[in-house]
Design a protein around this motif. Sequence first.
Motif, mmCIF file in Angstrom:
data_model
loop_
_atom_site.group_PDB
_atom_site.id
_atom_site.type_symbol
_atom_site.label_atom_id
_atom_site.label_comp_id
_atom_site.label_asym_id
_atom_site.label_seq_id
_atom_site.Cartn_x
_atom_site.Cartn_y
_atom_site.Cartn_z
ATOM 1 N N TYR A 150 0.854 -1.194 0.000
ATOM 2 C CA TYR A 150 0.000 0.000 0.000
ATOM 3 C C TYR A 150 0.885 1.238 0.000
ATOM 4 N N ASP A 151 0.860 1.958 -1.109
ATOM 5 C CA ASP A 151 1.644 3.193 -1.181
ATOM 6 C C ASP A 151 0.710 4.354 -1.512
ATOM 7 N N PRO A 152 0.446 5.230 -0.538
ATOM 8 C CA PRO A 152 -0.490 6.341 -0.797
ATOM 9 C C PRO A 152 -0.056 7.249 -1.941
ATOM 10 N N LEU A 153 1.236 7.259 -2.266
ATOM 11 C CA LEU A 153 1.680 8.095 -3.405
ATOM 12 C C LEU A 153 0.996 7.656 -4.699
ATOM 13 N N LEU A 154 0.678 6.355 -4.787
ATOM 14 C CA LEU A 154 0.032 5.847 -6.007
ATOM 15 C C LEU A 154 -1.445 6.222 -6.073
ATOM 16 N N THR A 155 -1.974 6.759 -4.988
ATOM 17 C CA THR A 155 -3.406 7.122 -4.988
ATOM 18 C C THR A 155 -3.623 8.618 -5.232
ATOM 19 N N LEU A 156 -2.554 9.379 -5.326
ATOM 20 C CA LEU A 156 -2.712 10.835 -5.516
ATOM 21 C C LEU A 156 -3.460 11.140 -6.815
ATOM 22 N N SER A 157 -3.337 10.231 -7.793
ATOM 23 C CA SER A 157 -3.966 10.466 -9.102
ATOM 24 C C SER A 157 -5.418 10.007 -9.149
ATOM 25 N N LEU A 158 -5.899 9.391 -8.079
ATOM 26 C CA LEU A 158 -7.285 8.901 -8.088
ATOM 27 C C LEU A 158 -8.225 10.118 -8.122
ATOM 28 N N PRO A 159 -9.056 10.220 -9.179
ATOM 29 C CA PRO A 159 -9.885 11.425 -9.320
ATOM 30 C C PRO A 159 -10.835 11.599 -8.118
ATOM 31 N N PRO A 160 -11.211 12.861 -7.798
ATOM 32 C CA PRO A 160 -12.028 13.123 -6.617
ATOM 33 C C PRO A 160 -13.297 12.270 -6.521
ATOM 34 N N ARG A 161 -14.044 12.166 -7.621
ATOM 35 C CA ARG A 161 -15.304 11.408 -7.516
ATOM 36 C C ARG A 161 -15.048 9.931 -7.212
ATOM 37 N N LEU A 162 -14.042 9.370 -7.886
ATOM 38 C CA LEU A 162 -13.711 7.960 -7.642
ATOM 39 C C LEU A 162 -13.182 7.787 -6.213
ATOM 40 N N SER A 163 -12.426 8.779 -5.734
ATOM 41 C CA SER A 163 -11.929 8.719 -4.356
ATOM 42 C C SER A 163 -13.110 8.673 -3.394
ATOM 43 N N ALA A 164 -14.115 9.486 -3.661
ATOM 44 C CA ALA A 164 -15.280 9.570 -2.772
ATOM 45 C C ALA A 164 -16.039 8.255 -2.736
ATOM 46 N N VAL A 165 -16.416 7.767 -3.900
ATOM 47 C CA VAL A 165 -17.268 6.571 -3.902
ATOM 48 C C VAL A 165 -16.477 5.322 -3.495
ATOM 49 N N SER A 166 -15.205 5.285 -3.855
ATOM 50 C CA SER A 166 -14.376 4.147 -3.464
ATOM 51 C C SER A 166 -14.186 4.137 -1.940
ATOM 52 N N GLY A 167 -13.977 5.328 -1.363
ATOM 53 C CA GLY A 167 -13.849 5.428 0.099
ATOM 54 C C GLY A 167 -15.135 5.006 0.796
ATOM 55 N N LEU A 168 -16.272 5.405 0.241
ATOM 56 C CA LEU A 168 -17.559 5.028 0.849
ATOM 57 C C LEU A 168 -17.828 3.529 0.682
ATOM 58 N N ASN A 169 -17.293 2.952 -0.376
ATOM 59 C CA ASN A 169 -17.376 1.502 -0.561
ATOM 60 C C ASN A 169 -16.659 0.797 0.601
ATOM 61 N N ALA A 170 -15.501 1.311 0.980
ATOM 62 C CA ALA A 170 -14.763 0.735 2.117
ATOM 63 C C ALA A 170 -15.559 0.905 3.417
ATOM 64 N N VAL A 171 -16.181 2.065 3.571
ATOM 65 C CA VAL A 171 -16.995 2.297 4.775
ATOM 66 C C VAL A 171 -18.151 1.294 4.826
ATOM 67 N N ALA A 172 -18.711 0.969 3.656
ATOM 68 C CA ALA A 172 -19.826 0.015 3.606
ATOM 69 C C ALA A 172 -19.399 -1.357 4.134
ATOM 70 N N HIS A 173 -18.187 -1.796 3.785
ATOM 71 C CA HIS A 173 -17.713 -3.082 4.307
ATOM 72 C C HIS A 173 -17.715 -3.036 5.841
ATOM 73 N N CYS A 174 -17.320 -1.889 6.373
ATOM 74 C CA CYS A 174 -17.150 -1.778 7.826
ATOM 75 C C CYS A 174 -18.486 -1.684 8.558
ATOM 76 N N VAL A 175 -19.425 -0.931 7.989
ATOM 77 C CA VAL A 175 -20.739 -0.818 8.632
ATOM 78 C C VAL A 175 -21.370 -2.207 8.728
ATOM 79 N N GLU A 176 -21.315 -2.956 7.618
ATOM 80 C CA GLU A 176 -21.928 -4.291 7.663
ATOM 81 C C GLU A 176 -21.097 -5.261 8.518
ATOM 82 N N GLY A 177 -19.789 -5.035 8.582
ATOM 83 C CA GLY A 177 -18.937 -5.867 9.423
ATOM 84 C C GLY A 177 -19.293 -5.708 10.899
#
Length: 360
Positions: A150-177
């Motif tokens: 996991y290298d956060p430098l490789l995520t700097l290019s992730l566009p804002p909208r994709l960052s948002a929905v991808s981050g919320l996807n991770a939150v969804a795993h946790c809420v159901e967990g």
Amino acid sequence: MQPFTYQALPTRVVFGAGAFARLPEEAAAVATRLLVLATPEQAGLAEDAGGRLGDLCAGVFAGAVMHVPVATVDAAEAALRRAGADGLLAIGGGSTTGLAKAIALRTGVPIVAVPTTYAGSEMTPIWGLTEDGVKRTGRDRGVLPRTAIYDPLLTLSLPPRLSAVSGLNAVAHCVEGLYAENANPLVSIMAEESIRAIGRSLTRVIHTPDDLPARSDMLYGAWLGGVVLGSVGMALHHKLCHTLGGTFNLPHAETHAIVLPHAAAYNAAAAPEAMMRVARALSSKDGPGGLYDLLAGSGAPRGLKDIGMPEDGLDRVVELALTNPYYNPAPLAEGPLRALLGNAFEGRAPVVAPPAEAVA
Ligand code: NAD
């Protein structure tokens, strides 16, 4: 304390800004010649990885696409055999990791994963494969990557909208967990910590995509979210999103982001401890409201109608959700489920159902 069973995941994790530089040594510990997998959009990154691997690189296959079509797996497996590779390097998001897993399922070759989104697939034994328009999924520990870098430098290019929905996807795993049938104390700690990390950084990475500390926090939360998804079972939210994505071809991460506050509201009365932890992690008054505020603040679409869902398909989703029984903290009932989907369709604030209402 409730009785529980806990099984640790074996994947080695290397995390930190600059961790990508450790790719050669980490790859050499797993295989002698690796085929690098990526999407066409990330072909440049794949070539860079191949260059870093030097003699360990058996070639690059930059043909990964969404939903792991069987034809793509066939082509990538042929490339693996042609190149005489004995390992895979998956560099990218869930689509690329998914391709690596599908090949590993057939061939048993080990995977090194370098995730560049927040989907978390690299930490789960869950594979998926789409054939004749139908996506099958399953669990097999053989597809778990040996190592994830996991290298956060490789995520700097992730566009804002994709960052948002991808981050919320991770939150969804946790809420159901947190309200999983097989929830356990350690995974719940990870789930709450993930929601906290993503909750405090999501709007920062959207407004300032190159904010490295915030990107690190997001990736840390994504890792934890992947562990949660890989360790415990999911419920109504993931089932609904799978149905919406599979039947109406809605985009994966966006669907998760939109449905999550409503699925949480549906389960709030039946899972009070989980909702308390979500609220605590987000410093909000209540869990579903905090999740909705996070979605609203992210600038991502709030309604299923905004991402291509036809309104006349909502009844079909309810029907499908009720046909195969599965675990969920609140009982599944037609009226409340239809209300949940109606709210998600319009993008309204979630409505917490009283316990009696959920039991139709
Ligand atoms: P994705 O992998 O489809 O990537 C979306 C796009 O973003 C691609 O074009 C990709 O190349 C690009 N991209 C990725 N990282 C980037 C970066 N840092 N900078 C610029 N562009 C970048 O999207 P995703 O949301 O990561 O994955 C979704 C897929 O993963 C779905 O098919 C879903 O079912 C699957 N998934 C599987 C699991 C599992 O455990 N098996 C878990 C989560 C998601």
